[in-house]
Design a protein around this motif. Structure first.
Motif, PDB file in Angstrom:
ATOM      1  N   UNK A   1       0.815  -1.215   0.000  1.00  0.00           N
ATOM      2  CA  UNK A   1       0.000   0.000   0.000  1.00  0.00           C
ATOM      3  C   UNK A   1       0.849   1.266   0.000  1.00  0.00           C
ATOM      4  N   UNK A   2       1.968   1.220  -0.714  1.00  0.00           N
ATOM      5  CA  UNK A   2       2.789   2.406  -0.918  1.00  0.00           C
ATOM      6  C   UNK A   2       2.307   3.112  -2.181  1.00  0.00           C
ATOM      7  N   UNK A   3       2.302   4.427  -2.153  1.00  0.00           N
ATOM      8  CA  UNK A   3       1.916   5.240  -3.313  1.00  0.00           C
ATOM      9  C   UNK A   3       3.196   5.651  -4.028  1.00  0.00           C
ATOM     10  N   UNK A   4       3.403   5.104  -5.222  1.00  0.00           N
ATOM     11  CA  UNK A   4       4.667   5.302  -5.934  1.00  0.00           C
ATOM     12  C   UNK A   4       4.636   6.460  -6.914  1.00  0.00           C
ATOM     13  N   UNK A   5       5.762   7.145  -6.984  1.00  0.00           N
ATOM     14  CA  UNK A   5       5.991   8.116  -8.048  1.00  0.00           C
ATOM     15  C   UNK A   5       6.152   7.308  -9.334  1.00  0.00           C
ATOM     16  N   UNK A   6       5.372   7.630 -10.332  1.00  0.00           N
ATOM     17  CA  UNK A   6       5.462   6.898 -11.603  1.00  0.00           C
ATOM     18  C   UNK A   6       6.513   7.480 -12.536  1.00  0.00           C
ATOM     19  N   UNK A   7       6.642   8.784 -12.539  1.00  0.00           N
ATOM     20  CA  UNK A   7       7.609   9.439 -13.430  1.00  0.00           C
ATOM     21  C   UNK A   7       8.230  10.615 -12.709  1.00  0.00           C
ATOM     22  N   UNK A   8       9.490  10.863 -12.933  1.00  0.00           N
ATOM     23  CA  UNK A   8      10.367  10.161 -13.853  1.00  0.00           C
ATOM     24  C   UNK A   8      10.896   8.863 -13.252  1.00  0.00           C
ATOM     25  N   UNK A   9      11.171   7.923 -14.110  1.00  0.00           N
ATOM     26  CA  UNK A   9      11.830   6.698 -13.705  1.00  0.00           C
ATOM     27  C   UNK A   9      13.333   6.947 -13.768  1.00  0.00           C
ATOM     28  N   UNK A  10      14.067   6.372 -12.812  1.00  0.00           N
ATOM     29  CA  UNK A  10      15.516   6.555 -12.779  1.00  0.00           C
ATOM     30  C   UNK A  10      16.183   5.195 -12.944  1.00  0.00           C
ATOM     31  N   UNK A  11      16.672   4.954 -14.155  1.00  0.00           N
ATOM     32  CA  UNK A  11      17.425   3.744 -14.492  1.00  0.00           C
ATOM     33  C   UNK A  11      18.820   4.195 -14.905  1.00  0.00           C
ATOM     34  N   UNK A  12      19.828   3.751 -14.197  1.00  0.00           N
ATOM     35  CA  UNK A  12      21.197   4.183 -14.467  1.00  0.00           C
ATOM     36  C   UNK A  12      22.067   2.967 -14.776  1.00  0.00           C
ATOM     37  N   UNK A  13      22.888   3.078 -15.804  1.00  0.00           N
ATOM     38  CA  UNK A  13      23.808   2.005 -16.140  1.00  0.00           C
ATOM     39  C   UNK A  13      25.083   2.167 -15.324  1.00  0.00           C
ATOM     40  N   UNK A  14      25.409   1.153 -14.556  1.00  0.00           N
ATOM     41  CA  UNK A  14      26.586   1.198 -13.684  1.00  0.00           C
ATOM     42  C   UNK A  14      27.905   1.094 -14.433  1.00  0.00           C
ATOM     43  N   UNK A  15      27.865   0.646 -15.681  1.00  0.00           N
ATOM     44  CA  UNK A  15      29.107   0.319 -16.360  1.00  0.00           C
ATOM     45  C   UNK A  15      29.468   1.300 -17.463  1.00  0.00           C
ATOM     46  N   UNK A  16      28.822   2.445 -17.474  1.00  0.00           N
ATOM     47  CA  UNK A  16      29.175   3.498 -18.421  1.00  0.00           C
ATOM     48  C   UNK A  16      30.026   4.532 -17.719  1.00  0.00           C
ATOM     49  N   UNK A  17      29.791   5.768 -18.061  1.00  0.00           N
ATOM     50  CA  UNK A  17      30.554   6.848 -17.444  1.00  0.00           C
ATOM     51  C   UNK A  17      29.675   7.696 -16.522  1.00  0.00           C
ATOM     52  N   UNK A  18      28.681   7.076 -15.907  1.00  0.00           N
ATOM     53  CA  UNK A  18      27.780   7.797 -15.005  1.00  0.00           C
ATOM     54  C   UNK A  18      28.421   8.138 -13.664  1.00  0.00           C
ATOM     55  N   UNK A  19      29.475   7.399 -13.307  1.00  0.00           N
ATOM     56  CA  UNK A  19      30.138   7.602 -12.017  1.00  0.00           C
ATOM     57  C   UNK A  19      31.613   7.863 -12.250  1.00  0.00           C
ATOM     58  N   UNK A  20      32.198   8.751 -11.444  1.00  0.00           N
ATOM     59  CA  UNK A  20      33.631   9.025 -11.582  1.00  0.00           C
ATOM     60  C   UNK A  20      34.441   7.989 -10.801  1.00  0.00           C
ATOM     61  N   UNK A  21      35.744   8.144 -10.796  1.00  0.00           N
ATOM     62  CA  UNK A  21      36.636   7.181 -10.136  1.00  0.00           C
ATOM     63  C   UNK A  21      36.387   7.097  -8.631  1.00  0.00           C
ATOM     64  N   UNK A  22      35.871   8.166  -8.041  1.00  0.00           N
ATOM     65  CA  UNK A  22      35.570   8.170  -6.611  1.00  0.00           C
ATOM     66  C   UNK A  22      34.201   7.559  -6.310  1.00  0.00           C
ATOM     67  N   UNK A  23      33.479   7.151  -7.368  1.00  0.00           N
ATOM     68  CA  UNK A  23      32.170   6.537  -7.174  1.00  0.00           C
ATOM     69  C   UNK A  23      31.027   7.526  -7.069  1.00  0.00           C
ATOM     70  N   UNK A  24      31.257   8.779  -7.422  1.00  0.00           N
ATOM     71  CA  UNK A  24      30.216   9.805  -7.338  1.00  0.00           C
ATOM     72  C   UNK A  24      29.450   9.883  -8.657  1.00  0.00           C
ATOM     73  N   UNK A  25      28.165  10.132  -8.557  1.00  0.00           N
ATOM     74  CA  UNK A  25      27.333  10.284  -9.740  1.00  0.00           C
ATOM     75  C   UNK A  25      27.712  11.574 -10.463  1.00  0.00           C
ATOM     76  N   UNK A  26      28.096  11.463 -11.729  1.00  0.00           N
ATOM     77  CA  UNK A  26      28.483  12.641 -12.514  1.00  0.00           C
ATOM     78  C   UNK A  26      27.645  12.805 -13.785  1.00  0.00           C
ATOM     79  N   UNK A  27      26.800  11.856 -14.072  1.00  0.00           N
ATOM     80  CA  UNK A  27      25.955  11.905 -15.269  1.00  0.00           C
ATOM     81  C   UNK A  27      24.865  12.971 -15.063  1.00  0.00           C
ATOM     82  N   UNK A  28      24.936  14.039 -15.833  1.00  0.00           N
ATOM     83  CA  UNK A  28      24.013  15.156 -15.652  1.00  0.00           C
ATOM     84  C   UNK A  28      22.569  14.773 -15.961  1.00  0.00           C
ATOM     85  N   UNK A  29      22.369  13.866 -16.890  1.00  0.00           N
ATOM     86  CA  UNK A  29      21.006  13.431 -17.203  1.00  0.00           C
ATOM     87  C   UNK A  29      20.393  12.703 -16.010  1.00  0.00           C
TER      88      UNK A  29
END
Length: 182
Positions: free
Chosen positions: A133-161
């Motif tokens: 019985x949780x009310x979910x946000x439908x949009x936007x959906x956040x799907x991120x690929x871990x193996x691209x360039x979304x994260x820097x060497x320190x593991x921080x999210x850097x993908x602006x999209x």
């Protein structure tokens, strides 16, 4: 709207998890009036109805969820489904009388993984959330690929999209929570 308290729950137990990095970005960039607290699932035992007393880690998680207005769930994908740590946390929370900690709360889901970026696990998690019985946000959906360039060497999210999607999702979560409250 008054201050919004969000409990962030990461389904990965890894210290350098990309899913945790998504939540940390959300915590750092939360708009004014939104406070995000990160739950620690590392000491949470598997749910077992034979336990006569709740372990301290369970009691703490329940208190955090009860005090939160909304949940922010980071959902890794293990074998095309929900990571056990996240499902276990939800199982513990759902066992409170009348599902009182979760029922009627708002929640948003995000995730980082391979290939389709946790889309299959998020779909399974949505099914679980309907029952809870949780009310979910439908949009936007956040799907991120871990193996691209979304994260820097320190593991921080850097993908602006992805950063933009997280900011939009937090705003949508705040708006949905406001509607549910009123």
């Amino acid at each position: 709207m008054t201050s919004l308290k969000i409990l962030a729950i990461c389904g990965s137990l890894r210290q350098k998890s990309n899913n945790k990095a998504l939540l940390q970005y959300a915590m750092q960039q939360a708009p004014t009036g939104i406070e995000i607290e990160l739950a620690d699932l590392s000491g949470l035992p598997f749910y077992n109805s034979d336990l006569t007393e709740k372990p301290d880690s369970v009691t703490k998680l329940i208190a955090q969820a009860a005090a939160a207005d909304a949940l922010l769930l980071a959902c890794p994908e293990y074998n095309y489904s929900i990571a056990p740590a996240l499902k276990n946390a939800l199982d513990w929370l759902s066992r409170e009388p009348n599902n009182g900690v979760l029922a009627g709360k708002t929640a948003a889901i995000m995730g980082s993984g391979g290939g389709m970026g946790t889309s299959r696990a998020q779909y399974h998690l949505r099914q679980v959330c309907v029952f809870l019985d949780l009310h979910l946000v439908n949009k936007p959906e956040v799907f991120c690929n871990s193996f691209g360039d979304s994260f820097n060497a320190a593991g921080e999210l850097v993908d602006e999209r992805i950063q933009g999607l997280i900011q939009q999702q937090l705003q949508a979560l705040a708006e949905l929570t406001g509607k549910i409250r009123n």
